[in-house]
Write an enzyme that holds these catalytic residues in place. Sequence first.
Site, PDB file in Angstrom:
ATOM      1  N   SER A   7       0.800  -1.230   0.000  1.00 29.50           N
ATOM      2  CA  SER A   7       0.000   0.000   0.000  1.00 29.50           C
ATOM      3  C   SER A   7       0.828   1.274   0.000  1.00 29.50           C
ATOM      4  CB  SER A   7      -0.959   0.018   1.195  1.00 29.50           C
ATOM      5  OG  SER A   7      -1.888  -0.968   1.018  1.00 29.50           O
TER       6      SER A   7
ATOM      7  N   ASP B 160      -6.520   0.071   3.519  1.00 34.26           N
ATOM      8  CA  ASP B 160      -5.127   0.533   3.417  1.00 34.26           C
ATOM      9  C   ASP B 160      -4.954   1.899   4.059  1.00 34.26           C
ATOM     10  OD1 ASP B 160      -5.023  -1.749   1.954  1.00 34.26           O
ATOM     11  OD2 ASP B 160      -4.772  -0.784   0.011  1.00 34.26           O
TER      12      ASP B 160
HETATM   13  C1  GLA Z   1      -6.048  -3.692  -1.901  1.00 38.09           C
HETATM   14  C2  GLA Z   1      -7.126  -2.646  -1.657  1.00 38.09           C
HETATM   15  C3  GLA Z   1      -7.776  -2.840  -0.284  1.00 38.09           C
HETATM   16  C4  GLA Z   1      -8.236  -4.282  -0.085  1.00 38.09           C
HETATM   17  C5  GLA Z   1      -7.126  -5.264  -0.461  1.00 38.09           C
HETATM   18  C6  GLA Z   1      -7.607  -6.679  -0.440  1.00 38.09           C
HETATM   19  O1  GLA Z   1      -4.989  -3.512  -1.006  1.00 38.09           O
HETATM   20  O2  GLA Z   1      -6.579  -1.360  -1.752  1.00 38.09           O
HETATM   21  O3  GLA Z   1      -8.846  -1.945  -0.144  1.00 38.09           O
HETATM   22  O4  GLA Z   1      -9.415  -4.537  -0.788  1.00 38.09           O
HETATM   23  O5  GLA Z   1      -6.584  -4.988  -1.756  1.00 38.09           O
HETATM   24  O6  GLA Z   1      -7.951  -7.056   0.841  1.00 38.09           O
END
Ligand code: GLA
Length: 385
Positions: free
Chosen positions: A126, A172
């Site tokens: 993230s 995230d």
């Molecule tokens: C990405 C998205 C999150 C979540 C994950 C899976 O990181 O940004 O919002 O959905 O995938 O859990």
Amino acid sequence: MSVSIPIEIKQIFQQHFGEPELIVRSPGRINLIGEHTDYNLGFVLPAAIDKAIYVAINKRADDYVHLYAGNLHQSFETHLGSLQPTDQQWPNFILGVADQLIKAGHTLSGFNAVIMGDVPLGAGLSSSAAVECATAFALNTLFELQLDIKTMVLLSQKAENEFVGLQCGVMDMFASMFGKKEHVIQLDCRSLEYAYMPFDTSDIGIVLIDTGVKHSLASSEYNLRRQECEAGVAIMQKKYPNVKSLRDADMHMVNECLSSGDPLVFSRCLFIVQEIQRLQEACDDLKNNDLVSFGKKMFATHEGLSQLYQVSCPEADALVDMVRNESPVLGARMMGGGFGGCTINIVKKEKIEAVIKKVSHQYAERFGHEPKIYIVNIDNGTSLV
Ligand code: GLA
């Protein structure tokens, strides 16, 4: 926290824009269990880590935005009156937040910003949410907007949804902003109520193994999964009007309403309903200090993500298979949106080196290169440096 990045970003800022008024640190995140459940309004169990994005910023006398990406050595300039997504990608995470602030009625003037950090890009940690949260926090402080943290979380998510185009959930950004050292966050993505749970790492380490795969279909497939879940909800709603999201559904409803329809919609919804349930049981394991049982659930999550939700990739599957029968590895699974990125492994501390050596060797034999490995600690969320 890395000591050198705040010093380095300040020097870079001085070279380009004079003195920064403030520097913000916003961390990347891990997620122990509860994957793809956030946009289905279930629960997640993330934590912020000791790898972060930094934003140094000051105000300009005009309405221009001048940006510099320290890691990429790239500049970008635009005017606040004409914020548009750019093919350069990285500015979008900053511009998207400014755009949301303006749309929410806040008055900004131009600003200079430098971003840099040590969150690996495209590794499922993230980095994009960290840039958005750092930007929201920096602009909020710089322009004295008085926004509370939850508002900044939701605004950053909206920037990602509308400006970047990924229909991500709230996990995230929430983890990056609300992270707390040595704790995981049990977050209810429907009410945004949350509780910090201690995560004792005296005997175990959190080891991330990077497949190195950055799948170009990731964002379109991600949005497609979301649509498939919504399709399942629409069908179940006809019989059960109270089902507003998969959070409200149970196995009986999924089997009754979806098993004879589109097999993809059925398997996607099946996974999510199982995963929401699994997370709640996993939280009980944590409360009972039973990491063995917790770890088994991580492996089960991986199976579901790979077979039912189909967001894994051969490299991540192989990494999980390699540690499945290694007794020092309590749990492992692919983490984040999928189609590449890292696996998260909970490993007994004294065996971390041995496990890394073995997996690196096996991975190199099969895929031609050793994977990058990050041993991470749980850290605090977004703050001024
Ligand atoms: C990405 C998205 C999150 C979540 C994950 C899976 O990181 O940004 O919002 O959905 O995938 O859990």
